[in-house]
Design a protein around this motif. Structure first.
Motif, PDB file in Angstrom:
ATOM      1  N   ALA A 458       2.103  -3.255  11.223  1.00 19.79           N
ATOM      2  CA  ALA A 458       1.143  -3.446  10.134  1.00 19.79           C
ATOM      3  C   ALA A 458       0.375  -2.155   9.849  1.00 19.79           C
ATOM      4  O   ALA A 458       0.117  -1.815   8.681  1.00 19.79           O
ATOM      5  N   MET A 461       2.594   0.055   7.860  1.00 18.47           N
ATOM      6  CA  MET A 461       2.679  -0.407   6.472  1.00 18.47           C
ATOM      7  C   MET A 461       1.488   0.063   5.661  1.00 18.47           C
ATOM      8  O   MET A 461       1.626   0.493   4.507  1.00 18.47           O
ATOM      9  N   ASP A 462       0.299   0.009   6.267  1.00 12.35           N
ATOM     10  CA  ASP A 462      -0.892   0.514   5.590  1.00 12.35           C
ATOM     11  C   ASP A 462      -0.826   2.031   5.424  1.00 12.35           C
ATOM     12  O   ASP A 462      -1.183   2.571   4.372  1.00 12.35           O
ATOM     13  N   ASP A 465       1.568   2.875   2.666  1.00 13.01           N
ATOM     14  CA  ASP A 465       1.400   2.056   1.464  1.00 13.01           C
ATOM     15  C   ASP A 465       2.668   1.258   1.164  1.00 13.01           C
ATOM     16  O   ASP A 465       3.138   1.195   0.026  1.00 13.01           O
ATOM     17  N   ASP A 466       3.225   0.661   2.202  1.00 15.30           N
ATOM     18  CA  ASP A 466       4.454  -0.116   2.073  1.00 15.30           C
ATOM     19  C   ASP A 466       4.220  -1.323   1.163  1.00 15.30           C
ATOM     20  O   ASP A 466       3.199  -2.020   1.275  1.00 15.30           O
ATOM     21  N   ARG A 469       3.099  -4.618   2.721  1.00 20.45           N
ATOM     22  CA  ARG A 469       1.924  -4.649   3.592  1.00 20.45           C
ATOM     23  C   ARG A 469       1.048  -5.873   3.349  1.00 20.45           C
ATOM     24  O   ARG A 469       0.349  -6.331   4.267  1.00 20.45           O
TER      25      ARG A 469
END
Length: 477
Positions: A458, A461-462, A465-466, A469
């Motif tokens: 996670a 992802m942040d 900028d997935d 996310r």
């Protein structure tokens, strides 16, 4: 004023496994990669951002993960999400050209159907194949000059995979002599380019050669085709794969690729050809390195060798690559020889293929774009790993002709966690199970480890900028 920035020679292979060229690796002859390693830096934990050609190559150009550049699958297939790299994304070729570098390119492109290297800051010297790119026909003319016409080639010892629709050539021995093959031709073009640079002006150069091997079909000339005896090749430890507890896509992919009836005797024949292909490509790299030394450019030229991704070649009983985020296809060879500065001999830092984008720009003293998902390797090369360097690596997969789907991977020193949206996730304890045979994602003993890895995913992802996310973390627990 003399320009003291280094030249850069980038040698990219297609589908080369890291375990073939790592220190103490498999018994495959790669004296020229060894030569680079012995005087350069080997990155033991180098990974591709995604194990599919177009997507990985677009990430290399832009420094972005696939969700950031949009080339989610192969550009030449009928199901391509995008057929061209989006306009306006900064690429290292264009930025190097803006910084005064003279850029050359040889070989495979595979980042779009109509725009080739010349649209991204490179002078293109040829060598593409007509399956992925139709950029020129110089190879055909070259073969004709050797009296080795395309129509005269025959393939012996051919092995085919049958997926139910058609047979696909997987390996064989070509009747062509080594000097008439595309692999040799790409080295020939590169040597010519180096010799021209040696006679040129004062501007530094960046040259990229993209070999089409050792990607299948593993069709190689003698003596490489029979260099390795299949009888001497033991099954990969992961060949014990049963698919028990794994996502359903793993077993489906095994059948889809048409290799479900291959026994180890067949795979050993393919692996022997793959090994021969790796050695053949390595010898061509040697010709290129010899040209650098012969022209006196070696002391002012950084040499980088990497692969876009790896290859299963029977590991986990699989062929090619696909929706399986195993080490054989995600871990890549990466070695850097920089004669212009002091460097360490080996690094255990987690690095990615697309980290080369800002690294190339750093060598050129060029500004790195603000929007990248990559970091320059120059501090790590010097042994000065920044305190905030990641202690894990993040990777993605978005699908290919088998279907479009979302996968994400986090790899730490000991563990690997794979998010498979519509199916079961995967967790491997790489210390206890280095061959990734036992999926522990649902094992109660690893519940806390799973939660920690999910939190790390996670965070990644942040960080990048997935696009998942806002969704995937909600499904973790």
């Amino acid at each position: 004023m003399t320009d003291t920035r280094p030249n850069v020679l980038f040698l990219l292979t297609d589908q080369e496994r890291a375990d073939l060229v790592e220190p103490g690796g498999l018994p495959v002859e790669t004296p020229n990669v060894d030569r680079l390693r012995e005087s350069g830096t080997w990155f033991d934990r180098a990974y591709t951002p995604t194990s599919i050609c177009t997507s990985a190559r677009a990430s290399l150009l832009t420094g972005l993960y696939p969700h950031g550049h949009g080339m989610l699958n192969n550009s030449h297939e009928a199901d391509a999400v995008r057929t061209e790299l989006p306009a306006g994304l900064p690429t290292f070729g264009e930025l190097l050209a803006d910084a005064g570098y003279e850029n050359g390119y040889v070989g495979k492109w595979h980042v779009g159907q109509t725009k080739g290297p010349e649209a991204f800051g490179f002078e293109y010297f040829g060598g593409s194949d007509d399956h992925h790119d139709e950029l020129d026909e110089r190879y055909r003319r070259y073969r004709e000059s050797l009296d080795a016409d395309v129509g005269s080639e025959t393939i012996e010892d051919a092995v085919y995979a049958d997926d139910g629709d058609e047979e696909m050539l997987v390996s064989g021995t070509t009747s062509l002599p080594p000097e008439a093959t595309r692999t040799y031709f790409l080295a020939e073009l590169t040597v010519d380019a180096i010799e021209r640079r040696a006679e040129g002006g004062d501007a530094p150069f960046f040259h990229r050669t993209d070999f089409l091997g050792p990607h299948h079909p593993y069709v190689v000339p003698e003596p490489y085709a029979s260099m390795y005896d299949p009888a001497d090749i033991d099954p990969w430890p992961s060949y014990a794969e049963t698919f028990e507890g794994k996502p359903r896509a793993h077993e489906n992919y095994h059948r889809y690729r048409g290799v479900d009836d291959f026994d180890w005797e067949t795979w050993a024949e393919l692996v022997a050809k793959y090994f021969g292909f790796v050695t053949f490509v390595d010898e061509q790299m040697g010709r290129i390195l010899d040209a650098l030394e012969r022209t006196g450019l070696d002391e002012e030229t950084v040499v980088v060798h990497a692969a876009d991704h790896g290859d299963f070649t029977g590991s986990h009983r699989q062929f090619n690559k696909g929706p399986l985020m195993y080490e054989q296809t995600y871990r890549i060879p990466l070695v850097v020889r920089d004669p212009t500065r002091e460097t360490v001999s080996e690094s255990a830092a987690f690095v990615r293929l697309h980290d080369l984008m800002p690294t190339f720009l750093d060598w050129a003293d060029a500004e790195v774009p603000d929007r990248t998902h990559a970091r320059s390797l120059l501090p790590v090369l010097a042994g000065d790993e920044p305190a905030d360097w990641p202690d894990s690596v993040y990777a993605q997969y978005h699908g290919d002709e088998f279907g479009l789907y979302s996968q994400r991977m986090v790899r730490t020193e000991r563990y690997k966690y794979v998010y498979n949206g519509p199916d079961r996730d995967e967790l491997y304890d790489l210390r206890e199970d280095p061959h990734e045979l036992r999926n522990l994602a649902e094992h109660p003993h690893y519940a806390e480890t799973r939660r920690e890895l999910q939190a790390t995913m996670a965070d990644w992802m942040d960080e990048v900028d997935d696009s998942l996310r806002g969704w995937a973390p909600k499904t973790f627990e």
